[in-house]
Design a protein around this motif. Structure first.
Motif, mmCIF file in Angstrom:
data_model
loop_
_atom_site.group_PDB
_atom_site.id
_atom_site.type_symbol
_atom_site.label_atom_id
_atom_site.label_comp_id
_atom_site.label_asym_id
_atom_site.label_seq_id
_atom_site.Cartn_x
_atom_site.Cartn_y
_atom_site.Cartn_z
ATOM 1 N N ALA A 120 0.834 -1.213 0.000
ATOM 2 C CA ALA A 120 0.000 0.000 0.000
ATOM 3 C C ALA A 120 0.863 1.255 0.000
ATOM 4 O O ALA A 120 0.567 2.233 -0.704
ATOM 5 N N ILE A 123 2.452 1.867 -3.449
ATOM 6 C CA ILE A 123 1.526 2.471 -4.420
ATOM 7 C C ILE A 123 1.518 3.984 -4.245
ATOM 8 O O ILE A 123 1.625 4.746 -5.212
ATOM 9 N N ASP A 172 -3.057 1.894 -10.762
ATOM 10 C CA ASP A 172 -3.041 1.984 -9.304
ATOM 11 C C ASP A 172 -4.322 1.426 -8.690
ATOM 12 O O ASP A 172 -4.290 0.781 -7.640
ATOM 13 N N ARG A 173 -5.455 1.641 -9.336
ATOM 14 C CA ARG A 173 -6.723 1.158 -8.763
ATOM 15 C C ARG A 173 -6.751 -0.371 -8.714
ATOM 16 O O ARG A 173 -7.380 -0.957 -7.835
ATOM 17 N N GLU A 176 -4.436 -1.305 -5.810
ATOM 18 C CA GLU A 176 -5.131 -1.044 -4.540
ATOM 19 C C GLU A 176 -6.169 -2.134 -4.245
ATOM 20 O O GLU A 176 -6.361 -2.537 -3.096
ATOM 21 N N ARG A 180 -6.494 -4.684 -0.956
ATOM 22 C CA ARG A 180 -7.725 -4.922 -0.200
ATOM 23 C C ARG A 180 -8.053 -6.417 -0.130
ATOM 24 O O ARG A 180 -8.467 -6.931 0.920
#
Length: 221
Positions: A120, A123, A172-173, A176, A180
């Motif tokens: 995290a 990123i 990046d999404r 991410e 998660r």
């Protein structure tokens, strides 16, 4: 570049294979780039025969394409090939997890959690390679517990094929979302939910459930 020296031809082939694989992981050899065989033999102080044998092994595993009279090309993945590899990795990693689940100690889960939080942070800092390195290390925490080294070796090869694509194309999404999912997965491990964790790894984590715009294609910036 270090010179490679050994007394055994089989060991020399392995050293060359490992060296070239490491160059792909480091991003020194990128998808679509060419390997200059003559230059490499001079830099590593090796003959062409073991280098050709190592490259033939890499070609058999889908990492390179040998192009007569032109050189050796590092293979680039298509989007469809990416999906196929994800499906295979889901099947293999979930199988490995089902076998080693009871050997995953709280300390190892802590290590996975630490690596995920590092991902995290990477990123946020735009450290793409470090992100992918930490991702691979996180999965190795439980994969290294597997007694089936043939399977885990094949997993490593598949991830090596993914590496150049991932460095170039993961938005990046998407990264991410992976973080998660890791958090959910780690929670299952802590709770001792074996069946749920195994199914999650196969049916969600390695199942590409995101729209294509989470991945950069060749015609996207």
């Amino acid at each position: 570049m270090p010179q490679i020296q050994t007394q055994h031809s089989w060991s020399l082939r392995k050293q060359i294979f490992d060296y070239l694989s490491n160059q792909i992981e480091k991003g020194t050899l990128t998808p679509g780039s060419m390997i200059n065989v003559k230059q490499l033999t001079e830099e590593l102080n090796i003959s062409r025969t073991p280098l050709r044998e190592a490259l033939a092994q890499m070609e058999a595993q889908g990492l390179v394409t040998i192009m007569p009279q032109r050189g050796v090309k590092i293979n680039a993945l298509t989007y469809d090939e990416l999906l196929n590899i994800f499906e295979i990795l889901g099947a293999l990693e979930s199988q490995a997890l089902s076998v080693v689940f009871d050997r995953i100690t709280p300390k190892k889960i802590d290590t996975m959690e630490r690596l995920n939080e590092q991902m995290a942070q990477y990123i946020a800092k735009g450290k793409n390679k470090q992100y992918h390195d930490a991702n691979i290390q996180l999965h190795r925490v439980f994969l290294d517990l597997s007694p089936n080294k043939e399977m885990t070796g094949y997993i490593s090869i598949l991830k090596l094929k993914l590496f150049g694509f991932a460095l170039k194309s993961y938005r990046d999404r998407f990264k991410e979302a992976i973080v998660r999912e890791h958090r959910d997965f780690i929670s299952m491990l802590r709770a001792g939910k074996k069946d749920e964790a195994v199914d999650f790894l196969k049916s969600i984590h390695w199942k590409f459930n995101f729209p294509e715009n989470f991945i950069r294609t060749d015609n996207q910036a």
